[in-house]
Scaffold this motif. Structure first.
Motif, PDB file in Angstrom:
ATOM      1  N   LEU A  14     -11.062   6.323  -3.007  1.00 37.37           N
ATOM      2  CA  LEU A  14      -9.948   5.538  -2.486  1.00 37.37           C
ATOM      3  C   LEU A  14      -9.773   5.796  -0.989  1.00 37.37           C
ATOM      4  N   PRO A  15      -9.847   4.774  -0.158  1.00 42.43           N
ATOM      5  CA  PRO A  15      -9.489   4.959   1.252  1.00 42.43           C
ATOM      6  C   PRO A  15      -7.983   5.124   1.368  1.00 42.43           C
ATOM      7  N   PHE A  16      -7.537   5.868   2.357  1.00 39.69           N
ATOM      8  CA  PHE A  16      -6.102   5.988   2.575  1.00 39.69           C
ATOM      9  C   PHE A  16      -5.783   5.847   4.060  1.00 39.69           C
ATOM     10  N   THR A  17      -4.551   5.477   4.327  1.00 41.97           N
ATOM     11  CA  THR A  17      -4.037   5.425   5.690  1.00 41.97           C
ATOM     12  C   THR A  17      -2.884   6.418   5.771  1.00 41.97           C
ATOM     13  N   GLN A  18      -2.295   6.545   6.938  1.00 40.81           N
ATOM     14  CA  GLN A  18      -1.198   7.486   7.116  1.00 40.81           C
ATOM     15  C   GLN A  18      -0.031   6.811   7.825  1.00 40.81           C
ATOM     16  N   ALA A  19       1.168   7.194   7.427  1.00 36.36           N
ATOM     17  CA  ALA A  19       2.379   6.862   8.164  1.00 36.36           C
ATOM     18  C   ALA A  19       2.986   8.197   8.547  1.00 36.36           C
ATOM     19  N   GLY A  20       2.809   8.588   9.800  1.00 40.14           N
ATOM     20  CA  GLY A  20       3.132   9.957  10.168  1.00 40.14           C
ATOM     21  C   GLY A  20       2.187  10.885   9.418  1.00 40.14           C
ATOM     22  N   ASN A  21       2.747  11.837   8.683  1.00 41.48           N
ATOM     23  CA  ASN A  21       1.938  12.752   7.882  1.00 41.48           C
ATOM     24  C   ASN A  21       1.954  12.394   6.408  1.00 41.48           C
ATOM     25  N   LEU A  22       2.333  11.177   6.077  1.00 38.53           N
ATOM     26  CA  LEU A  22       2.347  10.724   4.695  1.00 38.53           C
ATOM     27  C   LEU A  22       1.059   9.976   4.372  1.00 38.53           C
ATOM     28  N   ILE A  23       0.493  10.236   3.201  1.00 34.21           N
ATOM     29  CA  ILE A  23      -0.753   9.605   2.763  1.00 34.21           C
ATOM     30  C   ILE A  23      -0.420   8.352   1.967  1.00 34.21           C
ATOM     31  N   LEU A  24      -0.918   7.196   2.411  1.00 39.75           N
ATOM     32  CA  LEU A  24      -0.657   5.919   1.765  1.00 39.75           C
ATOM     33  C   LEU A  24      -1.906   5.425   1.052  1.00 39.75           C
ATOM     34  N   ILE A  25      -1.747   5.061  -0.225  1.00 37.77           N
ATOM     35  CA  ILE A  25      -2.832   4.544  -1.056  1.00 37.77           C
ATOM     36  C   ILE A  25      -2.397   3.200  -1.631  1.00 37.77           C
ATOM     37  N   ALA A  44      -2.115   0.630  -4.580  1.00 39.55           N
ATOM     38  CA  ALA A  44      -2.088   0.640  -6.033  1.00 39.55           C
ATOM     39  C   ALA A  44      -1.316  -0.576  -6.508  1.00 39.55           C
ATOM     40  N   GLN A  45      -1.357  -0.836  -7.823  1.00 34.71           N
ATOM     41  CA  GLN A  45      -0.728  -2.028  -8.369  1.00 34.71           C
ATOM     42  C   GLN A  45       0.146  -1.667  -9.561  1.00 34.71           C
ATOM     43  N   ALA A  46       1.425  -2.051  -9.493  1.00 35.69           N
ATOM     44  CA  ALA A  46       2.365  -1.887 -10.596  1.00 35.69           C
ATOM     45  C   ALA A  46       2.619  -3.256 -11.198  1.00 35.69           C
ATOM     46  N   ASP A  47       2.113  -3.499 -12.410  1.00 33.18           N
ATOM     47  CA  ASP A  47       2.126  -4.826 -13.011  1.00 33.18           C
ATOM     48  C   ASP A  47       1.499  -5.813 -12.027  1.00 33.18           C
ATOM     49  N   THR A  48       2.241  -6.762 -11.475  1.00 37.19           N
ATOM     50  CA  THR A  48       1.646  -7.755 -10.572  1.00 37.19           C
ATOM     51  C   THR A  48       1.912  -7.467  -9.095  1.00 37.19           C
ATOM     52  N   THR A  49       2.546  -6.338  -8.799  1.00 29.91           N
ATOM     53  CA  THR A  49       2.930  -6.013  -7.421  1.00 29.91           C
ATOM     54  C   THR A  49       1.967  -4.993  -6.830  1.00 29.91           C
ATOM     55  N   THR A  50       1.311  -5.343  -5.729  1.00 26.46           N
ATOM     56  CA  THR A  50       0.322  -4.479  -5.083  1.00 26.46           C
ATOM     57  C   THR A  50       0.802  -4.078  -3.694  1.00 26.46           C
ATOM     58  N   GLY A  51       0.586  -2.816  -3.326  1.00 25.33           N
ATOM     59  CA  GLY A  51       0.959  -2.378  -1.989  1.00 25.33           C
ATOM     60  C   GLY A  51       0.817  -0.893  -1.803  1.00 25.33           C
ATOM     61  N   ASN A  52       1.493  -0.356  -0.781  1.00 21.06           N
ATOM     62  CA  ASN A  52       1.376   1.047  -0.404  1.00 21.06           C
ATOM     63  C   ASN A  52       2.191   1.955  -1.322  1.00 21.06           C
ATOM     64  N   PHE A  53       1.541   3.003  -1.802  1.00 22.28           N
ATOM     65  CA  PHE A  53       2.212   4.085  -2.514  1.00 22.28           C
ATOM     66  C   PHE A  53       1.895   5.394  -1.800  1.00 22.28           C
ATOM     67  N   ILE A  54       2.864   6.287  -1.739  1.00 27.38           N
ATOM     68  CA  ILE A  54       2.670   7.588  -1.107  1.00 27.38           C
ATOM     69  C   ILE A  54       2.135   8.579  -2.125  1.00 27.38           C
ATOM     70  N   LEU A  55       1.052   9.274  -1.800  1.00 26.83           N
ATOM     71  CA  LEU A  55       0.561  10.365  -2.633  1.00 26.83           C
ATOM     72  C   LEU A  55       1.555  11.511  -2.528  1.00 26.83           C
ATOM     73  N   ASP A  56       2.160  11.878  -3.642  1.00 25.35           N
ATOM     74  CA  ASP A  56       3.287  12.809  -3.605  1.00 25.35           C
ATOM     75  C   ASP A  56       3.191  13.805  -4.750  1.00 25.35           C
ATOM     76  N   SER A  57       2.487  14.906  -4.500  1.00 25.36           N
ATOM     77  CA  SER A  57       2.337  15.922  -5.547  1.00 25.36           C
ATOM     78  C   SER A  57       3.622  16.699  -5.785  1.00 25.36           C
TER      79      SER A  57
END
Length: 337
Positions: A64-75, A77-90
């Motif tokens: 998976l390629p990722f981008t960053q917003a500040g120090n946040l990792i954006l991936i 992903a798709q929730a039902d029919t909605t696709t967009g940025n999700f933050i990787l948040d352990s």
């Protein structure tokens, strides 16, 4: 039972400079011909039904390629029919959805539960269920999700954020983050390979340290040492800086070189004061880290709901030093040298 949440911790550092966003690769929708389950509230559960896309196997791999917003990792992903940025948040326990984009979903109020962040207790916890959630080649069905307003986070970062990818999504996975290439290597470890699977990224065993971790209440806990004292830290991919509890003994705090005072922003508009500096000579496993940036403040609001308190949080400033990997089946973290 008191349910601990930490969305306030995620949005601590809007005072830091924002990173420049690239273009994420779009994930194509994954079809599912099975009958759609009822999406009614009331039976929220942390259990997730998982389906890998490799025929005849319960394993699945993707890059998976990722981008960053500040120090946040954006991936993407798709929730039902909605696709967009999700933050990787352990540091989040489960999938979290931004209420702004999922208002039409039925909601269930979790009684005797509230959100708790670094600046104190927030609003009540509401949940819903996503019929199908897709992340690369990984598919999850009937995914329980928390609903939270993340508008303040979107405003601070200047990017649309659909939600947070919490730890329960990855409990059967190995996840390796290459910050230099901005790639995540994700493998869902099947039952038959739980004791045998080794990623190609881990072939050169001399290139990294292996450190045991604990999973408590769907959070990653690493045992560390500083000034001869044993400490426990949460590892949180979405914490934009490392945190140290100001209530620790002086023997620990004497290893912190303070450089300035800052204000930390938690959930909503709440702020608290913290000290910024560097802490020295932390030992994690067989790896000694000579210096790390850190914010020192009271962490009483980040105590586990029933697992005691933590000494601090290891966030982006720690994880991005080199390539880092997690095996949540074997409970190990890999720290590249």
């Amino acid at each position: 039972m008191y349910l601990l949440s930490r969305y306030g911790l995620l949005v601590l550092f809007t005072l830091l400079l924002l990173g420049r966003l690239g273009h994420a690769t779009e994930i194509l929708p994954v079809t599912d011909d099975r009958p759609k389950p009822d999406n009614s509230p009331g039976n929220w559960s942390p259990e997730i039904t998982f389906l890998g896309l490799i025929k005849g196997s319960d394993s699945s791999s993707c890059i998976l390629p990722f981008t960053q917003a500040g120090n946040l990792i954006l991936i993407q992903a798709q929730a039902d029919t909605t696709t967009g940025n999700f933050i990787l948040d352990s540091g989040a326990q489960h999938l979290v959805l931004n209420l702004t984009y999922f208002r039409q979903y039925p909601r269930n109020l979790v009684s005797q539960a509230s959100q708790t962040g670094i600046t104190g207790t927030g609003g009540a916890v509401t949940t819903t269920t996503i019929n199908k959630f897709s992340l690369g080649t990984l598919m999850f069905f009937r995914t329980p999700s928390n609903l939270v307003n993340l508008g303040h986070l979107e405003n601070s970062k200047g990017v649309k954020i659909l939600g947070l990818l919490g730890l329960s999504l990855f409990r059967q996975c190995e996840l390796i983050i290459d910050f230099e290439k901005k790639l995540i290597y994700l493998h869902r470890i099947g039952r038959r390979e739980s004791n045998t699977y080794t990623s190609r990224q881990l072939t050169d065993t001399a290139a990294y340290h292996t450190v045991p971790i604990l999973i408590r209440d769907n959070r990653i806990v690493a045992r560390t040492e500083m000034a001869g004292k044993k400490l426990e830290f949460i590892i949180d991919c979405a914490a934009e800086s490392n945190l140290l509890d100001s209530r620790l003994p002086n023997k620990i705090l004497d290893n912190v070189v303070i450089t300035k005072r800052v204000m930390l922003l938690g959930s909503g508009d709440k702020k608290i004061e913290a000290l910024a500096g560097e802490f020295k000579n932390m030992v994690i496993g067989s790896k000694t880290i000579s210096s790390l940036p850190v914010m020192v403040t009271k962490l009483e609001n980040t105590c586990f709901s029933y697992n005691g308190c933590i000494s601090g949080v290891l966030g982006f400033d720690f994880l991005s030093l080199n390539k880092v990997g997690f095996n949540f089946v074997k409970n190990k973290i890999y720290l590249w040298k």
